[in-house]
Design a protein around this motif. Sequence first.
Motif, PDB file in Angstrom:
ATOM      1  N   GLY A   1       2.511 -10.440   1.193  1.00  0.00           N
ATOM      2  CA  GLY A   1       3.901 -10.741   1.328  1.00  0.00           C
ATOM      3  C   GLY A   1       4.288 -11.597   0.354  1.00  0.00           C
ATOM      4  O   GLY A   1       5.310 -11.505  -0.389  1.00  0.00           O
ATOM      5  N   ARG A   2       3.435 -12.501  -0.276  1.00  0.00           N
ATOM      6  CA  ARG A   2       3.872 -13.260  -1.566  1.00  0.00           C
ATOM      7  C   ARG A   2       3.759 -12.389  -2.696  1.00  0.00           C
ATOM      8  O   ARG A   2       4.540 -12.650  -3.473  1.00  0.00           O
ATOM      9  CB  ARG A   2       2.645 -14.332  -1.960  1.00  0.00           C
ATOM     10  CG  ARG A   2       2.601 -15.568  -0.767  1.00  0.00           C
ATOM     11  CD  ARG A   2       1.644 -16.492  -1.127  1.00  0.00           C
ATOM     12  NE  ARG A   2       0.406 -16.172  -1.285  1.00  0.00           N
ATOM     13  CZ  ARG A   2      -0.716 -16.289  -0.334  1.00  0.00           C
ATOM     14  NH1 ARG A   2      -0.257 -16.738   0.912  1.00  0.00           N
ATOM     15  NH2 ARG A   2      -1.814 -16.017  -0.307  1.00  0.00           N
ATOM     16  N   ALA A   3       2.912 -11.441  -2.846  1.00  0.00           N
ATOM     17  CA  ALA A   3       2.952 -10.351  -4.079  1.00  0.00           C
ATOM     18  C   ALA A   3       4.073  -9.654  -3.881  1.00  0.00           C
ATOM     19  O   ALA A   3       4.786  -9.268  -5.016  1.00  0.00           O
ATOM     20  CB  ALA A   3       1.683  -9.392  -3.896  1.00  0.00           C
TER      21      ALA A   3
ATOM     22  N   SER B   1      -0.445 -12.483   4.500  1.00  0.00           N
ATOM     23  CA  SER B   1       0.105 -13.408   3.765  1.00  0.00           C
ATOM     24  C   SER B   1       0.016 -13.170   2.109  1.00  0.00           C
ATOM     25  O   SER B   1       1.118 -13.468   1.541  1.00  0.00           O
ATOM     26  CB  SER B   1      -0.593 -14.599   3.907  1.00  0.00           C
ATOM     27  OG  SER B   1      -0.458 -14.935   5.410  1.00  0.00           O
ATOM     28  N   ALA B   2      -0.982 -12.843   1.687  1.00  0.00           N
ATOM     29  CA  ALA B   2      -1.242 -12.591   0.199  1.00  0.00           C
ATOM     30  C   ALA B   2      -0.334 -11.427  -0.285  1.00  0.00           C
ATOM     31  O   ALA B   2       0.434 -11.335  -1.161  1.00  0.00           O
ATOM     32  CB  ALA B   2      -2.597 -12.106  -0.057  1.00  0.00           C
TER      33      ALA B   2
ATOM     34  N   PRO C   1       8.741 -11.843   3.475  1.00  0.00           N
ATOM     35  CA  PRO C   1       8.222 -12.618   4.404  1.00  0.00           C
ATOM     36  C   PRO C   1       7.137 -11.746   5.276  1.00  0.00           C
ATOM     37  O   PRO C   1       7.139 -10.834   5.556  1.00  0.00           O
ATOM     38  CB  PRO C   1       9.399 -12.815   5.576  1.00  0.00           C
ATOM     39  CG  PRO C   1      10.590 -12.534   4.726  1.00  0.00           C
ATOM     40  CD  PRO C   1      10.193 -11.502   3.737  1.00  0.00           C
ATOM     41  N   LYS C   2       5.969 -12.718   5.772  1.00  0.00           N
ATOM     42  CA  LYS C   2       4.788 -12.251   6.221  1.00  0.00           C
ATOM     43  C   LYS C   2       5.262 -11.588   7.648  1.00  0.00           C
ATOM     44  O   LYS C   2       4.839 -10.263   7.939  1.00  0.00           O
ATOM     45  CB  LYS C   2       3.965 -13.367   6.760  1.00  0.00           C
ATOM     46  CG  LYS C   2       2.639 -12.966   7.704  1.00  0.00           C
ATOM     47  CD  LYS C   2       1.706 -14.239   7.807  1.00  0.00           C
ATOM     48  CE  LYS C   2       0.807 -13.830   8.661  1.00  0.00           C
ATOM     49  NZ  LYS C   2      -0.058 -14.942   9.028  1.00  0.00           N
TER      50      LYS C   2
ATOM     51  N   HIS D   1      -4.394  -6.446  -0.831  1.00  0.00           N
ATOM     52  CA  HIS D   1      -4.457  -7.905  -0.854  1.00  0.00           C
ATOM     53  C   HIS D   1      -5.251  -8.521   0.109  1.00  0.00           C
ATOM     54  O   HIS D   1      -5.331  -9.920   0.051  1.00  0.00           O
ATOM     55  CB  HIS D   1      -2.949  -8.448  -0.980  1.00  0.00           C
ATOM     56  CG  HIS D   1      -2.187  -8.016  -2.192  1.00  0.00           C
ATOM     57  ND1 HIS D   1      -1.504  -6.868  -2.371  1.00  0.00           N
ATOM     58  CD2 HIS D   1      -2.036  -8.810  -3.538  1.00  0.00           C
ATOM     59  CE1 HIS D   1      -0.794  -6.946  -3.657  1.00  0.00           C
ATOM     60  NE2 HIS D   1      -1.180  -7.970  -4.184  1.00  0.00           N
TER      61      HIS D   1
ATOM     62  N   GLY E   1       7.017 -10.302  -2.265  1.00  0.00           N
ATOM     63  CA  GLY E   1       8.174 -11.214  -2.093  1.00  0.00           C
ATOM     64  C   GLY E   1       8.924 -10.881  -0.798  1.00  0.00           C
ATOM     65  O   GLY E   1      10.269 -11.009  -0.700  1.00  0.00           O
TER      66      GLY E   1
END
Length: 342
Positions: free
Chosen positions: A27-29, A24-25, A33-34, A20, A31
Amino acid sequence: MEGALQDLNDLYFFASVVEHGGFSAAGRALGIPKSRLSKRIAQLEDRLGVRLLQRTTRRFVVTEIGERFYQHCRAVLEEAKAAQDAVDELRTEPRGVVRISCPISIAQNIVGPMLPAFLLEHPKVQVRLTATNRRVDLIGEGYDVAVRVREKLDTDATLVLRSIGYARSLLVASPKFLDSHGRPKTLEELAQLPALSMYEHEGAQVWELVDSAGKKAAVEVKPRLVSGDFTVLIAAAVQCCGVALLPEDYCAPMLSTKQLEWVLPEYTTAQGTLHFVYPSRRGLLPAVRSFVDFLAERLPKAQAEFHKDCEKVAADPGSRGAIAMRRMLGSEDTAAFGRPNE
């Protein structure tokens, strides 16, 4: 390094960050936290003792060793997924190998004739049937199911036991043989006749029998032929070579057709319980579970047919076996003889 890669999740997190292009990316994918993801990768680097990623506020770079590590991570994760897929596939539809151990006579006369129906019903299952009278170690030798006949049942807590009925062996001979050699009325007279024995051992051949009252008796016989192959023994018996002691399911059809005659019908071997055992049902693969259910449904019916054949012989007023039994009982009532014990 030993123990450094115990958590497969760390490999998964690292591969996700690389794929990713940053925390950040990823962590979003995922679910996650960064900050938690960054901490897990930092701990992974500490355990490995190398820097996998170079990260600043503006740049994210995978190091050379990080690239090599990533390739191995992908391979491990793909294999793990393949392993999970293989288990899921086996658990959703009966497929794969079922290994069975079964006594020879039961394999030839009961289980063997039933197997085609199971194979046609489950085309993705392979059955490996070992016909042996040896008691196998299910767990140690890798068998899924074992069909057995025992006077005393297994008490192994790791196995599930399903009782089917009973089994015994009968004394049989060709009517022509008995016409020429005489029909024994006692065990002493039986001992004088040539015998066909299934017990493959050196030394004296002693047949352990029980009478209709359950009283045990032993008779030392003089074997003309010794073989663990029942086909060999029954062929010799039909061709007038001697008296054989054979499993009921093997000789019942020939008693019905009068190719063989029941000798001293008041004596049989001790009744053994016909049953099958398998490891605990918890976690059974669908192929094994399907075969267990198949045996539970079909085996009792098939075994009952052999008992019925012998009941018919005993109930036939003209059969020599029935006449001998009536003489022993001092009664003309033969209908009950040969009925399985409840």
